[in-house]
Design a protein around this motif. Sequence first.
Motif, mmCIF file in Angstrom:
data_model
loop_
_atom_site.group_PDB
_atom_site.id
_atom_site.type_symbol
_atom_site.label_atom_id
_atom_site.label_comp_id
_atom_site.label_asym_id
_atom_site.label_seq_id
_atom_site.Cartn_x
_atom_site.Cartn_y
_atom_site.Cartn_z
ATOM 1 N N SER A 11 0.830 -1.203 0.000
ATOM 2 C CA SER A 11 0.000 0.000 0.000
ATOM 3 C C SER A 11 0.871 1.262 0.000
ATOM 4 O O SER A 11 0.610 2.212 -0.748
ATOM 5 N N ASP A 12 1.916 1.268 0.823
ATOM 6 C CA ASP A 12 2.836 2.410 0.859
ATOM 7 C C ASP A 12 3.505 2.613 -0.496
ATOM 8 O O ASP A 12 3.622 3.743 -0.988
ATOM 9 N N ILE A 13 3.944 1.517 -1.109
ATOM 10 C CA ILE A 13 4.597 1.600 -2.416
ATOM 11 C C ILE A 13 3.623 2.126 -3.464
ATOM 12 O O ILE A 13 3.985 2.962 -4.300
ATOM 13 N N MET A 14 2.389 1.663 -3.408
ATOM 14 C CA MET A 14 1.385 2.145 -4.361
ATOM 15 C C MET A 14 1.198 3.649 -4.211
ATOM 16 O O MET A 14 1.098 4.372 -5.214
ATOM 17 N N ASN A 15 1.174 4.140 -2.976
ATOM 18 C CA ASN A 15 1.061 5.582 -2.740
ATOM 19 C C ASN A 15 2.251 6.334 -3.321
ATOM 20 O O ASN A 15 2.088 7.421 -3.897
ATOM 21 N N ALA A 101 -2.252 -2.120 -5.204
ATOM 22 C CA ALA A 101 -1.371 -2.767 -4.229
ATOM 23 C C ALA A 101 -1.323 -4.282 -4.464
ATOM 24 O O ALA A 101 -0.309 -4.915 -4.196
ATOM 25 N N GLU A 102 -2.408 -4.833 -5.015
ATOM 26 C CA GLU A 102 -2.420 -6.270 -5.309
ATOM 27 C C GLU A 102 -1.391 -6.613 -6.385
ATOM 28 O O GLU A 102 -0.766 -7.671 -6.335
ATOM 29 N N ASP A 103 -1.214 -5.708 -7.357
ATOM 30 C CA ASP A 103 -0.172 -5.915 -8.375
ATOM 31 C C ASP A 103 1.188 -6.019 -7.692
ATOM 32 O O ASP A 103 1.999 -6.888 -8.030
ATOM 33 N N ILE A 104 1.428 -5.135 -6.747
ATOM 34 C CA ILE A 104 2.707 -5.121 -6.033
ATOM 35 C C ILE A 104 2.862 -6.388 -5.201
ATOM 36 O O ILE A 104 3.916 -7.028 -5.212
ATOM 37 N N LEU A 105 1.809 -6.783 -4.512
ATOM 38 C CA LEU A 105 1.866 -8.011 -3.707
ATOM 39 C C LEU A 105 2.245 -9.226 -4.541
ATOM 40 O O LEU A 105 2.948 -10.116 -4.071
ATOM 41 N N SER A 106 1.807 -9.245 -5.784
ATOM 42 C CA SER A 106 2.103 -10.394 -6.649
ATOM 43 C C SER A 106 3.593 -10.525 -6.953
ATOM 44 O O SER A 106 4.063 -11.599 -7.297
ATOM 45 N N GLY A 107 4.341 -9.435 -6.794
ATOM 46 C CA GLY A 107 5.771 -9.463 -7.085
ATOM 47 C C GLY A 107 6.666 -9.396 -5.865
ATOM 48 O O GLY A 107 7.886 -9.254 -5.980
#
Length: 139
Positions: A11-15, A101-107
Amino acid sequence: MDKSYAESIASDIMNMLESAREQGLDMQSGFQNDAFTSPDFKFGYIFYPREVLLGVPNLPQSIRKKLKKSNIMATVDVEGKKIGIHLICSLPIEFAEIKSAEDILSGINNKGLMDYKEQVASILAEDLNQKTPTESTEQ
């Protein structure tokens, strides 16, 4: 993996990505974000595409193997010196294509994320111990 921690970081990265978009940064050129700074230490993130990171001298082969199109590394600096760089996320899409954030979680790279978490926790605990007055047992 600590799922709630990974979700919080994602979430932080997405922000950070959304902020970079709003600022008009060329996201595929790479950029950095200082997430937390104090007089003694700093925690940040480096966003770089694979081709940029492959040009970094002395990048360990173990990290080179994990690089994908877009990569996010967490950094730890103490007293102005970089003491930790952790590959926490690698994605097969460009930064501009990341939508959630789900995109980020996948990686997420579980080992890199947990190593980063442990290093940050250790530094914060040490900082807290240095700032907490010790009670005298003498009477």
